[in-house]
Design a protein around this motif. Structure first.
Motif, PDB file in Angstrom:
ATOM      1  N   ALA A 495      14.477  11.355 -34.155  1.00 53.79           N
ATOM      2  CA  ALA A 495      14.683  12.808 -34.123  1.00 53.79           C
ATOM      3  C   ALA A 495      14.426  13.433 -35.491  1.00 53.79           C
ATOM      4  O   ALA A 495      13.769  14.479 -35.593  1.00 53.79           O
ATOM      5  N   PHE A 496      14.914  12.791 -36.545  1.00 53.31           N
ATOM      6  CA  PHE A 496      14.687  13.294 -37.902  1.00 53.31           C
ATOM      7  C   PHE A 496      13.199  13.236 -38.260  1.00 53.31           C
ATOM      8  O   PHE A 496      12.666  14.171 -38.869  1.00 53.31           O
ATOM      9  N   GLN A 497      12.543  12.144 -37.906  1.00 55.32           N
ATOM     10  CA  GLN A 497      11.121  11.989 -38.239  1.00 55.32           C
ATOM     11  C   GLN A 497      10.265  13.055 -37.564  1.00 55.32           C
ATOM     12  O   GLN A 497       9.373  13.646 -38.192  1.00 55.32           O
ATOM     13  N   ASP A 498      10.531  13.326 -36.292  1.00 54.82           N
ATOM     14  CA  ASP A 498       9.743  14.312 -35.552  1.00 54.82           C
ATOM     15  C   ASP A 498       9.987  15.726 -36.076  1.00 54.82           C
ATOM     16  O   ASP A 498       9.044  16.504 -36.255  1.00 54.82           O
ATOM     17  N   ALA A 499      11.254  16.077 -36.316  1.00 51.75           N
ATOM     18  CA  ALA A 499      11.573  17.416 -36.819  1.00 51.75           C
ATOM     19  C   ALA A 499      10.967  17.637 -38.204  1.00 51.75           C
ATOM     20  O   ALA A 499      10.418  18.709 -38.499  1.00 51.75           O
ATOM     21  N   THR A 535      11.725  25.470 -29.429  1.00 54.20           N
ATOM     22  CA  THR A 535      12.283  24.329 -30.150  1.00 54.20           C
ATOM     23  C   THR A 535      11.732  23.027 -29.590  1.00 54.20           C
ATOM     24  O   THR A 535      11.368  22.111 -30.341  1.00 54.20           O
ATOM     25  N   GLU A 536      11.662  22.953 -28.260  1.00 51.60           N
ATOM     26  CA  GLU A 536      11.169  21.730 -27.607  1.00 51.60           C
ATOM     27  C   GLU A 536       9.707  21.478 -27.950  1.00 51.60           C
ATOM     28  O   GLU A 536       9.300  20.337 -28.171  1.00 51.60           O
ATOM     29  N   GLU A 537       8.914  22.549 -28.021  1.00 54.19           N
ATOM     30  CA  GLU A 537       7.502  22.363 -28.332  1.00 54.19           C
ATOM     31  C   GLU A 537       7.302  21.908 -29.773  1.00 54.19           C
ATOM     32  O   GLU A 537       6.447  21.076 -30.062  1.00 54.19           O
ATOM     33  N   LEU A 538       8.115  22.437 -30.689  1.00 56.20           N
ATOM     34  CA  LEU A 538       8.010  22.007 -32.081  1.00 56.20           C
ATOM     35  C   LEU A 538       8.372  20.524 -32.226  1.00 56.20           C
ATOM     36  O   LEU A 538       7.732  19.790 -32.981  1.00 56.20           O
ATOM     37  N   ALA A 539       9.391  20.079 -31.506  1.00 53.25           N
ATOM     38  CA  ALA A 539       9.744  18.651 -31.523  1.00 53.25           C
ATOM     39  C   ALA A 539       8.596  17.822 -30.954  1.00 53.25           C
ATOM     40  O   ALA A 539       8.293  16.731 -31.459  1.00 53.25           O
ATOM     41  N   HIS A 540       7.959  18.338 -29.929  1.00 52.77           N
ATOM     42  CA  HIS A 540       6.821  17.668 -29.293  1.00 52.77           C
ATOM     43  C   HIS A 540       5.643  17.572 -30.266  1.00 52.77           C
ATOM     44  O   HIS A 540       4.991  16.525 -30.380  1.00 52.77           O
ATOM     45  N   ILE A 541       5.378  18.651 -30.986  1.00 59.07           N
ATOM     46  CA  ILE A 541       4.297  18.641 -31.978  1.00 59.07           C
ATOM     47  C   ILE A 541       4.615  17.662 -33.105  1.00 59.07           C
ATOM     48  O   ILE A 541       3.748  16.909 -33.560  1.00 59.07           O
ATOM     49  N   GLY A 542       5.876  17.661 -33.556  1.00 55.26           N
ATOM     50  CA  GLY A 542       6.273  16.703 -34.585  1.00 55.26           C
ATOM     51  C   GLY A 542       6.065  15.272 -34.136  1.00 55.26           C
ATOM     52  O   GLY A 542       5.588  14.426 -34.900  1.00 55.26           O
ATOM     53  N   GLU A 543       6.399  14.993 -32.884  1.00 55.49           N
ATOM     54  CA  GLU A 543       6.201  13.650 -32.321  1.00 55.49           C
ATOM     55  C   GLU A 543       4.709  13.327 -32.234  1.00 55.49           C
ATOM     56  O   GLU A 543       4.295  12.188 -32.500  1.00 55.49           O
ATOM     57  N   THR A 606       1.952   3.579 -26.189  1.00 60.01           N
ATOM     58  CA  THR A 606       1.420   3.208 -24.884  1.00 60.01           C
ATOM     59  C   THR A 606       0.474   4.295 -24.371  1.00 60.01           C
ATOM     60  O   THR A 606       0.437   5.413 -24.888  1.00 60.01           O
ATOM     61  N   ALA A 607      -0.263   3.963 -23.325  1.00 57.32           N
ATOM     62  CA  ALA A 607      -1.187   4.943 -22.730  1.00 57.32           C
ATOM     63  C   ALA A 607      -0.428   6.171 -22.238  1.00 57.32           C
ATOM     64  O   ALA A 607      -0.902   7.307 -22.384  1.00 57.32           O
ATOM     65  N   ASP A 608       0.753   5.949 -21.674  1.00 58.01           N
ATOM     66  CA  ASP A 608       1.561   7.069 -21.197  1.00 58.01           C
ATOM     67  C   ASP A 608       1.997   7.973 -22.353  1.00 58.01           C
ATOM     68  O   ASP A 608       1.974   9.199 -22.236  1.00 58.01           O
ATOM     69  N   THR A 609       2.391   7.361 -23.467  1.00 61.41           N
ATOM     70  CA  THR A 609       2.813   8.140 -24.644  1.00 61.41           C
ATOM     71  C   THR A 609       1.647   8.941 -25.199  1.00 61.41           C
ATOM     72  O   THR A 609       1.784  10.127 -25.530  1.00 61.41           O
ATOM     73  N   ARG A 610       0.488   8.296 -25.269  1.00 59.92           N
ATOM     74  CA  ARG A 610      -0.691   8.987 -25.791  1.00 59.92           C
ATOM     75  C   ARG A 610      -1.068  10.170 -24.895  1.00 59.92           C
ATOM     76  O   ARG A 610      -1.400  11.253 -25.388  1.00 59.92           O
ATOM     77  N   ALA A 611      -0.986   9.976 -23.603  1.00 59.92           N
ATOM     78  CA  ALA A 611      -1.320  11.052 -22.660  1.00 59.92           C
ATOM     79  C   ALA A 611      -0.305  12.199 -22.758  1.00 59.92           C
ATOM     80  O   ALA A 611      -0.675  13.375 -22.758  1.00 59.92           O
ATOM     81  N   ARG A 612       0.976  11.827 -22.850  1.00 60.45           N
ATOM     82  CA  ARG A 612       2.039  12.841 -22.934  1.00 60.45           C
ATOM     83  C   ARG A 612       1.896  13.706 -24.177  1.00 60.45           C
ATOM     84  O   ARG A 612       2.187  14.911 -24.155  1.00 60.45           O
ATOM     85  N   LEU A 613       1.422  13.098 -25.272  1.00 61.18           N
ATOM     86  CA  LEU A 613       1.309  13.822 -26.541  1.00 61.18           C
ATOM     87  C   LEU A 613      -0.072  14.436 -26.766  1.00 61.18           C
ATOM     88  O   LEU A 613      -0.298  15.122 -27.764  1.00 61.18           O
ATOM     89  N   GLY A 614      -0.993  14.170 -25.848  1.00 63.75           N
ATOM     90  CA  GLY A 614      -2.329  14.740 -25.996  1.00 63.75           C
ATOM     91  C   GLY A 614      -3.123  14.129 -27.132  1.00 63.75           C
ATOM     92  O   GLY A 614      -3.903  14.799 -27.804  1.00 63.75           O
ATOM     93  N   LEU A 615      -2.947  12.837 -27.344  1.00 66.77           N
ATOM     94  CA  LEU A 615      -3.682  12.137 -28.398  1.00 66.77           C
ATOM     95  C   LEU A 615      -4.977  11.534 -27.855  1.00 66.77           C
ATOM     96  O   LEU A 615      -4.973  10.963 -26.768  1.00 66.77           O
TER      97      LEU A 615
END
Length: 615
Positions: A495-499, A535-543, A606-615
């Motif tokens: 959580a700290f790393q993403d924020a 707030t949720e989108e900013l955490a998502h972008i940080g991730e 993982t492939a799911d993580t990459r897809a979820r984050l748009g990488l």
């Protein structure tokens, strides 16, 4: 929309400077500064490149809030591949340079290739050109900045440059701006030197006039400044004592790494603390601390201005250091002091001034000296090799070795390679207190479990600023967690790393997060840019940013085994204080951290993580 919408692309090999539009799709997905600059680097540079080859690139990037009226809006980031670690290098600085560059009408400058001769980049609003820097090569940061301001006949010119350390290939050379502010870690200055790039001199008169919703932005800024002013850390602790307020605090909780992490409490902490800086000296009755200082647009003003004791052995014959200069910050005071058992405040200030003047990271330097002193006491290194008696606690050795290191003389050449290479060369690699080759800062990862995990997983190697769990584990911000407990820390670290990635990318200072969360950043970005940032989108972008950096490192050859800590932190228990008997529980935390991140057992998204984050 707060972005300038333009970047400079400088081909140092060809000697050309061109303007091109900012990729707005990337800007929306990565915000700016750290995130956006890293996106450009990842798209344009092969992760396996030799960091010191012409094929590596180096980027100066601002954020959408850089140069605005948002508190602390003076930050910029330098991004490249690190010569110290071989991992992603991303180093943040304050002062005034970032705001000046943004007000000249640019978001970012990308340097590629390598110049056949020393050059500097001159930027005056829309004018941008490479100029000869032969007269600057061999000069310190201070001399370079003074010379450029005089020759350009504009004292408001802002300069980002390297000193002799960057020219001489010290692997932890820094990029320094405004005399005492630095993009300090991971050797970004070394890459600059390898390209024969001495400085960037900037004058910007355009301002940042493209705020999307000025009324909403100004209201948000006003509201958030009030929160900073009323907070105990950002409104009182940091303005009054600076980051040095932590010296006695961390020592009392038994987490101040001492003598190369052999101990976790320093008997001399009080002598090198913020309180000591503010107390009149016995020698001349004057205080070490003169005043505090703020970066551009900052309402916290944590910087220190200090004056040395003119009779001190380090400066008694060097009147150039007698005036008011940038003072000690906590990390530097720890690295030059407790890490080596040195409790001479004036010696620490002298070493810190040399680090600033010639452009090296005091954390990596001081931590490497800690390893040198341990090797010396073991009899592995000798007085003949070092040129001085270098027992733990020697202020004379500290002062001598900092001069040797920045000038590339004698054993200083080996110190300049960092502790990982030095300890391996002399047969004791376990004595390097580092992760991925970058030395740890001022917190013991055994006494504070979360920060140990943060060190091991940091994308740029040992680092506190990529996930400052000290806020929670010691200061109780935003919630208090037990520093000795490892349960729950994987989720806390993530959580700290993403924020932090989101805040870094905005162009604001991470110190605001002592009082602010992502919910405070969101309305400021919304007012400036016009887009809806939740707030949720900013955490998502940080991730997304964190995982992009991770994938660069994976392509560079890093694996799960590099998410590690030195044997000392895993097997040698703390010997005193509240954390007595503790080692870092990394093996228990790492699988849970990988699971929280959505990575496989080898530390790959993982492939799911990459897809979820748009990488």
């Amino acid at each position: 929309m707060s972005w300038a919408g333009k970047i400079l692309r400088v081909d140092l090999t060809a000697g050309t400077v061109k303007s091109e539009p900012l990729n707005m799709e990337w800007a929306r997905a990565y915000i700016g500064s750290r995130g956006l600059g890293t996106k450009y680097l990842c798209e344009e540079v092969d992760a396996t490149v030799d960091p010191l080859s012409a094929a590596n690139k180096i980027i100066w990037a601002t954020g959408p809030l850089t140069g605005t009226m948002a508190s602390t809006g003076g930050r910029y980031t330098v991004i490249t591949k690190s010569p110290l670690t071989g991992a992603i290098a991303c180093s943040n600085s304050g002062g005034y340079w970032g705001a000046e560059f943004k007000m000249a009408g640019w978001d970012m400058v990308i340097f590629e290739g390598a110049s056949p001769k020393p050059v500097y980049l001159y930027v005056n609003d829309d004018v941008a050109e490479l100029r000869d820097a032969a007269h600057l090569w061999g000069k310190s940061v201070w001399e370079t900045e003074t010379t450029l301001k005089k020759s350009l006949q504009d004292p408001l010119t802002r300069v980002s440059s390297i000193g002799k350390a960057g020219e001489n290939g010290v692997l932890f050379a820094a990029v320094v701006n405004d005399m005492h502010r630095a993009a300090g870690r991971s050797g970004v200055g070394t890459v600059m030197g390898s390209k024969n790039l001495k400085a960037i001199a900037v004058r910007g008169t355009k301002g940042v006039g493209n705020i999307k919703n000025p009324k909403a932005f100004m209201q948000a800024v006003k509201d958030k400044k009030k929160i900073l002013a009323e907070n105990g850390v950002t409104g009182q602790g940091l303005p009054i004592y600076g980051t040095q307020v932590l010296m006695n605090v961390i020592n009392e909780v038994g987490a101040l790494p001492t003598r190369n992490h052999r101990d976790s409490q320093f008997e001399g902490a009080k002598d090198i603390s913020a309180e000591a800086m503010a107390t009149p000296r016995a020698t001349d009755g004057k205080k070490h601390l003169v005043t505090n200082q703020a970066c551009f647009g900052c309402t916290i003003a944590c910087g220190r201005i200090s004056k040395m004791d003119q009779s001190h052995f380090t400066v008694s014959t060097k009147p150039q250091y007698w005036g008011a200069n940038g003072g000690l910050e906590y990390e530097a005071a720890w690295a030059l002091g407790a890490a080596n058992g040195v409790k001479d405040l004036e010696a620490l200030q002298y070493a810190n001034l040399i680090c600033n003047e010639e452009g090296i990271d005091p954390i990596s330097f001081g931590a490497t000296i800690g390893a040198v002193m341990e090797l010396y006491e073991m009899g592995v290194l000798t007085k003949e090799q070092l040129g001085i008696d270098a027992k733990f606690g020697s202020a004379e050795a500290l002062a001598f070795l900092v001069d040797e290191t920045v000038n590339g003389r004698g054993f200083g050449k080996e110190i300049g390679q960092g502790s990982k290479r030095l300890t391996a060369k002399y047969g004791h690699p376990d004595l390097s207190m580092s992760s991925k080759g970058q030395e740890f800062p001022a917190y013991d990862g055994r006494a504070i479990q979360g920060i140990g995990l943060a060190y091991a997983t940091s994308n740029r190697g040992g680092c506190h600023l990529r996930g400052y769990t000290i806020a929670s584990e010691v200061l109780g911000i935003p919630v208090k967690t037990d520093p000795l407990e490892h349960e729950g820390k994987p989720e806390l670290v993530k959580a700290f790393q993403d924020a932090t990635a989101a805040f870094d990318s905005s162009g604001l200072c991470i110190f605001t997060t002592f009082a602010w969360g992502l919910a405070d950043l969101a309305p400021q970005l919304q007012g400036a840019i016009g887009d809806e940032f939740t707030t949720e989108e900013l955490a998502h972008i940080g991730e997304r940013i964190w995982n992009m950096e991770r994938e660069f490192n994976n392509r560079a050859g890093f694996t799960a085994k590099d998410d590690s800590l030195p044997k000392r932190l895993l097997t040698e228990a703390v010997n005193s204080g509240p954390a007595k008997g503790k080692v870092n529980m990394l093996a228990e935390m790492m699988p849970k951290y990988y699971a929280a991140r959505g990575w496989d057992s080898e530390g790959r998204p993982t492939a799911d993580t990459r897809a979820r984050l748009g990488l």
